[in-house]
Design a protein around this motif. Sequence first.
Motif, short mmCIF file in Angstrom:
data_model
loop_
_atom_site.label_atom_id
_atom_site.label_comp_id
_atom_site.label_asym_id
_atom_site.label_seq_id
_atom_site.Cartn_x
_atom_site.Cartn_y
_atom_site.Cartn_z
N SER A 64 20.02 -25.69 58.17
CA SER A 64 19.71 -25.87 56.76
C SER A 64 21.01 -25.76 55.96
N PRO A 65 21.07 -26.38 54.80
CA PRO A 65 22.32 -26.34 54.02
C PRO A 65 22.80 -24.91 53.77
N GLY A 66 21.94 -23.97 53.67
CA GLY A 66 22.38 -22.59 53.48
C GLY A 66 22.84 -21.92 54.76
N GLN A 67 22.73 -22.62 55.89
CA GLN A 67 23.14 -22.10 57.21
C GLN A 67 22.27 -20.93 57.69
N ALA A 68 21.15 -20.66 56.98
CA ALA A 68 20.34 -19.51 57.37
C ALA A 68 19.33 -19.87 58.46
N TRP A 69 18.88 -21.08 58.46
CA TRP A 69 17.84 -21.48 59.41
C TRP A 69 18.30 -22.68 60.23
N LEU A 86 30.75 -27.05 74.51
CA LEU A 86 30.35 -26.52 73.21
C LEU A 86 29.73 -27.65 72.37
N GLN A 87 28.58 -27.35 71.81
CA GLN A 87 27.90 -28.39 71.05
C GLN A 87 27.59 -27.84 69.66
N ALA A 88 27.86 -28.66 68.64
CA ALA A 88 27.71 -28.17 67.27
C ALA A 88 26.32 -28.47 66.74
N LEU A 89 25.79 -27.53 65.95
CA LEU A 89 24.54 -27.75 65.25
C LEU A 89 24.89 -27.98 63.78
N ALA A 114 31.93 -21.70 58.68
CA ALA A 114 31.65 -21.08 59.99
C ALA A 114 30.43 -21.76 60.60
N PRO A 115 30.61 -22.98 61.09
CA PRO A 115 29.46 -23.73 61.60
C PRO A 115 28.87 -23.12 62.88
N LEU A 116 27.63 -23.56 63.15
CA LEU A 116 26.92 -23.05 64.33
C LEU A 116 27.14 -23.97 65.53
N PHE A 117 27.24 -23.33 66.67
CA PHE A 117 27.41 -24.08 67.93
C PHE A 117 26.48 -23.46 68.99
N THR A 118 26.31 -24.20 70.04
CA THR A 118 25.68 -23.61 71.22
C THR A 118 26.52 -23.98 72.44
N LEU A 120 26.04 -19.56 68.68
CA LEU A 120 27.22 -18.83 68.22
C LEU A 120 27.79 -19.49 66.97
N ARG A 121 28.50 -18.69 66.21
CA ARG A 121 29.13 -19.16 64.98
C ARG A 121 30.65 -19.09 65.18
N ILE A 122 31.36 -20.14 64.81
CA ILE A 122 32.82 -20.14 64.94
C ILE A 122 33.43 -20.17 63.54
N ASP A 123 34.22 -19.19 63.27
CA ASP A 123 34.91 -19.13 61.99
C ASP A 123 36.09 -20.10 62.05
N LEU A 124 36.06 -21.11 61.19
CA LEU A 124 37.09 -22.15 61.27
C LEU A 124 38.46 -21.63 60.83
N GLU A 125 38.46 -20.56 60.05
CA GLU A 125 39.74 -19.98 59.62
C GLU A 125 40.40 -19.24 60.77
N THR A 126 39.64 -18.38 61.41
CA THR A 126 40.22 -17.48 62.41
C THR A 126 39.97 -17.93 63.84
N GLY A 127 38.98 -18.81 64.01
CA GLY A 127 38.62 -19.23 65.38
C GLY A 127 37.78 -18.21 66.12
N LYS A 128 37.36 -17.13 65.42
CA LYS A 128 36.57 -16.10 66.09
C LYS A 128 35.14 -16.58 66.31
N ARG A 129 34.60 -16.15 67.43
CA ARG A 129 33.23 -16.55 67.78
C ARG A 129 32.30 -15.37 67.65
N GLN A 130 31.14 -15.61 67.08
CA GLN A 130 30.14 -14.55 66.94
C GLN A 130 28.86 -15.01 67.65
N LEU A 131 28.45 -14.23 68.67
CA LEU A 131 27.23 -14.58 69.41
C LEU A 131 26.02 -14.20 68.57
#
Lengths: 639, 350
Positions: free
Chosen positions: A276-281, A588-591, A603-607, A613-624
């Motif tokens: 969703s545009p808000g990245q929540a769902w 890695l596939q982006a949602l 910080a787009p979502l990937f699987t 997981l979410r990847i922060d485009l600034e830092t490259g950190k991944r959050q499961l």
Amino acid sequence: MRGAAAVLRHELAQRRLLLLASPLLGLLALAAPLLPGTADAGGADLRDTAVLFVALALSGLTALLLGSSVIGADLAARRLAFFFSRPLSGAAIWAGKLGAAVICAWSAALLALLPGLLVDVAAGAGGSLLYNALVPRPLLALWLGALPLLVLVTHFGGVILRTRSKWLALDLAGAVTTAAVALVTFRRLQYWAWLDPGWVARLAAAGLGLASIGLLAASAAQVIAGRTDPVRGHRSLSLTFAGISLAGVLAFAAVAVRWLAIGPQNLDRWSFAAVSPGQAWVALSGPAPGPPEYAASFLLHVGSGRSLRTRFARGTDDVFPVAFSADGRRAVWAEYDGAQESSPVVLLMDLDRPAAEPVRTAILERELPGRLAISPHGDRVAAVEGKRVSVYELAGGRLLATHSFEDLGEWPEPVFMGEDRLRILLSRWNVVTVADLDIPSRKLVAVATFPDLGWRRSLSPDASRIAINSPAGAVAVFDLAGGRQLARLSQQGARVRANYLADGRLARQVVGPDGAELVLLDGDGRRLPDSPRFRLPPGAAFGWIFQADADRLLAREDLESREGDLQAGWKLLDLRRGRMLSIGPRSLQALMPPSPLTPAGKAPLFTDGTHLLRIDLETGKRQLLGPARPFHSVYRPPM
Amino acid sequence: MSLTAVSVSTIAGSISPKVPAAAFTNAHAGAAAASPGAAARIAAWPLAAEAITVRYGRRNAVDGVSLSLPEGAVYALLGRNGAGKSSLVRCLLGQQRATAGRALLFGRDAWRHRATLMAQVGVVPEQPDAPPGVTARQLARLCRPLYPCWDGSGFEARLRRFDVPADRPFGRLSKGQQGHVALALALAPHPRLLILDDPTLGLDAVARRAFFEELIGDLADRGTTVLLTTHDLAAVERIADRAGILAGGRLLLDEEIERLKQRFRHIWLPSPTPGADAALDALSPRGRVRRNWRVETLVENFDEERFQAFQASPSGAGAEASPLTLEEIFVALTGEGSRQLAPGAEGDPR
């Protein structure tokens, strides 16, 4: 075996008159054309119909009468003891008696058909009705197969009605319970799994098979365990039948529960998935373990991991089944109200709460809408049903405006331009017409007409321009206000593709023998002087391109091979520095949001196939974030 | 093999208290139960019932009945209608599963091994149960391949002796003829055990006589073991060597007929003196009834010496003892009239 054969012979000998009467009745049926008032009917057809009717009726009646009496009547009259006083096993008595009933029913059918068949053969059987019924069609085979079942059913009925013991209550309770469990399970399956007619037929066949096995075992148990005791026999019959049918139905229910009690992590893969545009769902669906074509869909709350089972109606490959409002606060989608092909219902869900539940709107559509578009503030929805576009108020379901279009080659494509205006793209014979529906006045205003070059279209975010990608590898950019062509993008010996980004710029890609090159143009298709160039080696091209923010693009790199496009991975394109970074491995596939016009976020979502997981485009950190499945999008990339 | 308790009815007008079951111990079983080896031998006898109980709902149709028949025994199981005979017979034939206990035929469980055991058992049912549309000859055709030994000529000969048309459907035969066909079918495979469940019920005197004559002939020839339930007590006295009486599902008595008849006596006291009752009590009477001036007493365990002593006493002057027929003993034990009196009471049934 010897005992069963002896009983069988004995029972058949008792019914020899029936076996003699069958061909005689078949002979009588041959005289049907001689009946008064049948002169106009085809003689051979009438004769064959009569023979067929006599054969079916006689065999059915035989199965009915013998099934209900061959054991039941002996039991009631206490004559079954005669057989049980001999060195005959219960199985032999059961098999001999019921086998004789089945053979008698079959013989009655075949013997009654015999005279008609002989007449047909003598007359050259080719086109006769009887020949057709027997040879190419399975009518007779089905009937012959149904006769043993009829014998078993009537045997069951004959025993329980004659005995009338307290076990009749179990029969009734068992029948009601079994039917209720089967029906509820079937309806749940139909509701959630959209069983196709082939599967319904298979389920019906399985049910019939289970009932047949139950009846067969129950009738055997009644004779073998009940012997001459009617009440004990009834008990054995009831317990066996109820046990088998209930066990079968419960197994079916258990399998169905297993099929239905699934989450996003149980899908074989994710086929539709969009943020969703808000990245929540994340709205997602995909094939699930279960019957063929079984797919399940969910709304997954990214923060809490809560998933909500939905029934997004399947759209086409190009249409995502859920429409999100531009602010990401609302989602609408259409479902069938009950089983598939039942009346549709439009559901609305406020996405700003993790515990949100879908709400049925009062919107009434006759058919399932093929497309839905939601207004920027999420107060109105446009539904496309066939050639009709209707705008509804989501709060009360009130119809605000509607219009039907004729001679369309594709579904109308609605885009809200604010809350009160709906821009509609209409494809007609290689021509695209743009019309605006003024919602308060309900007036339709033709805006522009331009040639449809036949491939993918990309609308600008304000719906004022359109880029049309042609199969030949050129792109035409039109001004939708007047239909004027603003630019034609093409290059000799290369394919050009372009699509609009969330900020209104055009991403243009040229794919040639030297590789692929991506540059940014303004909304009219003019070159931006400060736009960097991003290149991919030969054999690779940019697939879907999303804008993450003003300075970054997220692009999928596709490898062109003989087998078709293969995803190579996601690239981050830094517009300020002109650098291209690989975000992750190929797996890695982006949602992404359902529309490329919605920013993918910082910080787009990937699987990775197992985790969200979410990847922060600034830092490259991944959050499961939670479990996930491989995502193979069924969309064709707009690039 | 002994019974634990037996309720006893008495002759009309008389009543007795309950008699200890040990008094009616199955003699065969009682003799054999002395050792484990003997118990095993009994189990291998042609027929043995071990504490069989048959319950229909809350009612016990058969209540813990035990009995056994050695090879060659002819046993009459007597009882009033509804006493539980047919239920017991069905259990013995493996046609009905006992609620408790078990039936053994030739040492094997009748329920489990019914089909095998029936090759050695001939059965004549209470109601003719052969399919009505089939002739006697067709019935023989059905049965012949089922038995290891089938005496077809003997079957035909019996039908001729009974004057039964072999080609007439069973349902069109008279009741007597149906019974004769059933007996012929039962005897044709030369069974080791014959179970006859009230086979002469509804038969006229001639048919009944013919039936038993045929049966006696077969018994004489082959020494078949027989279990017979019947209401024809005169016939039982002719052929049976042992009898059991069922009442209310319980086996009241199980004894050799000759011994039974010796045990029961009527004692007639023409002019009882004031002390006669006390003197009669010394003979252990089952019950007594006063008819005018005369006292009639049924003694169950008659002792000749004690009776002579009673006769010699002043109270027993003129007393006479007479034996009872099996029917009188049966009525005495199961008769309805006696139940109307309280146990131990005296009464005048006139």
